[in-house]
Design an enzyme around this catalytic site. Structure first.
Site, short mmCIF file in Angstrom:
data_model
loop_
_atom_site.label_atom_id
_atom_site.label_comp_id
_atom_site.label_asym_id
_atom_site.label_seq_id
_atom_site.Cartn_x
_atom_site.Cartn_y
_atom_site.Cartn_z
N ARG A 56 0.88 -1.18 0.00
CA ARG A 56 0.00 0.00 0.00
C ARG A 56 0.91 1.22 0.00
O ARG A 56 1.67 1.43 0.94
CB ARG A 56 -0.91 -0.01 1.23
CG ARG A 56 -1.61 1.31 1.45
CD ARG A 56 -2.74 1.24 2.43
NE ARG A 56 -3.88 0.57 1.84
CZ ARG A 56 -5.11 0.54 2.37
NH1 ARG A 56 -5.33 1.16 3.52
NH2 ARG A 56 -6.08 -0.08 1.77
N ARG A 108 -13.86 -8.67 1.29
CA ARG A 108 -12.42 -8.44 1.12
C ARG A 108 -11.65 -9.70 1.49
O ARG A 108 -10.69 -10.08 0.82
CB ARG A 108 -11.94 -7.27 2.00
CG ARG A 108 -12.45 -5.89 1.59
CD ARG A 108 -11.88 -5.42 0.27
NE ARG A 108 -10.42 -5.40 0.25
CZ ARG A 108 -9.66 -4.39 0.67
NH1 ARG A 108 -10.22 -3.28 1.12
NH2 ARG A 108 -8.33 -4.45 0.60
N GLN A 117 -9.94 -3.82 -3.62
CA GLN A 117 -11.25 -3.36 -3.17
C GLN A 117 -12.32 -3.69 -4.20
O GLN A 117 -13.42 -4.14 -3.88
CB GLN A 117 -11.18 -1.84 -2.94
CG GLN A 117 -12.49 -1.23 -2.50
CD GLN A 117 -12.89 -1.71 -1.12
OE1 GLN A 117 -12.10 -1.70 -0.21
NE2 GLN A 117 -14.14 -2.15 -0.97
N CYS A 132 -16.29 1.76 0.26
CA CYS A 132 -15.13 0.88 0.54
C CYS A 132 -14.76 0.90 2.02
O CYS A 132 -14.13 -0.03 2.50
CB CYS A 132 -13.95 1.29 -0.32
SG CYS A 132 -13.48 3.02 -0.11
N ASP A 157 -17.14 7.26 -1.57
CA ASP A 157 -15.89 7.10 -0.81
C ASP A 157 -15.60 8.47 -0.18
O ASP A 157 -16.26 9.48 -0.50
CB ASP A 157 -14.77 6.68 -1.78
CG ASP A 157 -13.45 6.37 -1.08
OD1 ASP A 157 -13.43 6.26 0.16
OD2 ASP A 157 -12.42 6.25 -1.78
N HIS A 199 -7.13 1.00 -6.55
CA HIS A 199 -7.34 0.11 -5.40
C HIS A 199 -8.00 -1.18 -5.91
O HIS A 199 -9.16 -1.45 -5.64
CB HIS A 199 -8.23 0.81 -4.36
CG HIS A 199 -8.23 0.15 -3.01
ND1 HIS A 199 -7.49 -0.97 -2.70
CD2 HIS A 199 -8.92 0.46 -1.86
CE1 HIS A 199 -7.71 -1.31 -1.44
NE2 HIS A 199 -8.56 -0.47 -0.91
#
Ligand code: CP
Ligand code: NVA
Length: 307
Positions: free
Chosen positions: A103, A292, A133, A264, A224, A130
């Site tokens: 990340r 996830r 996700q 998310c 988001d 991402h």
């Protein structure tokens, strides 16, 4: 040949479908308490330049549930590019572990890790994308809607990393996507160009500067945070600019009656989404967060068993 997962567009429609099938099987088997040793003796190195709850916990738990092991490397541990160059970190890790998950702030950090690693590298969020996700998001949509074909999808808010991956997934899978962002916060032309290069039939994209026309009659609404990690210093200004883009009861009343709401997470309640909506009957955010775990286990199986 090792395979990396840097962009959601790195996998074909068939490969994504295979990941969804493995995810659903592993999800069912977890509920049946079936034990796995598919990734016995495999180790995942997890490099984090930014904070995380879901990504860290699901990758680490996923490795353990598959008989493997994960190592958390915080920014203070390795100081990527400061204490040691990215290629050096990548080449060293390639001698010890089986997969790197990272990340990062700069997208180029994760691509440079991948270029210099002899093992698979997974993008666990960069400033550009991402992809992990998005696997969980679309599996959740399939579970609730039974299909992706013919669905209309509205993304409302900041055209950020999550939005970029949604655009690319939608291009490949032929989804009717509407994006509502304030002027100046629309998707980057580089992402739109890539989407148009890879797009398949049925892909439709409309970018607007108001939320209402985007959510009118849609099946799925996604939002988001307005200030992503790394943009916290712009938060005060963004709160004003994005104020009309909140997902609230009035806005979702314009969508289909059975609309589902995704986020998310982490959510900034009272900013991009109200408590009433995120805790309400249309919200599937916890199913999405749970997925996830299942999609990342499937991703690890796909990358590590093929390697
Ligand atoms: N959605 C997501 O990636 O959550 P974390 O930042 O907590 O990992
Ligand atoms: N766009 C958000 C996603 C967090 C999971 C961020 O980058 O902070």
């Amino acid at each position: 040949m090792k395979k990396d997962f840097i962009s959601i567009a790195d996998f074909s429609v068939d490969e994504i479908d295979e990941i969804f099938q493995i995810s659903l099987r592993l999800k069912k088997e977890l509920k049946e308490e079936k034990e796995h040793q598919i990734l016995k003796n495999k180790t995942l190195a997890m490099i984090f330049e930014k904070p995380s709850l879901r990504t860290r916990v699901t990758f680490e738990t996923g490795m353990v549930q598959l008989g493997g092991h994960a190592i958390y490397l915080s920014p203070a541990d390795i100081q990527l590019g400061k204490r040691e160059s990215i290629p050096d970190v990548s080449q060293n890790l390639s001698r010890w572990v089986d997969c790197i998950m990272a990340r990062t702030f700069e997208h180029s950090t994760v691509t440079e890790l991948a270029k210099n690693a002899s093992i698979p590298v997974i993008n666990a969020l960069s400033d550009l994308e991402h992809p992990c996700q998005i696997l969980a998001d679309f599996l959740t949509i399939i579970e609730h809607k039974g299909k992706l074909d013919g669905l209309t999808f509205a993304y409302v808010g900041d055209s950020n990393n999550v939005c970029n991956s949604i655009i690319l997934f939608s291009a490949l899978h032929g989804i009717n996507l509407r994006i509502a962002s304030p002027e100046g916060y629309e998707p980057d032309t580089s992402v739109l160009d890539k989407a148009h290069k890879i797009q398949t039939k049925n892909f439709e994209l409309n970018v607007v500067n108001e939320p209402e026309p985007a959510v009118n009659g849609v099946d799925v609404i996604y939002t988001d945070v307005w200030a992503s990690m790394g943009k916290e210093n712009e938060k005060k200004e963004r709160l004003k600019i994005f104020a009309d883009f909140q997902i609230n009861a009035e806005l979702i009343s314009k969508a289909k009656k059975d609309v589902i709401i995704l986020h998310c997470l982490p959510a900034h309640r009272g900013e991009e989404i109200t408590d009433e909506v995120i805790d309400g009957p249309h919200s599937v955010v916890l199913d999405e967060a749970e997925n996830r775990l299942h999609t990342e286990k499937a991703l690890l199986v796909k990358l590590l068993k093929a390697a």
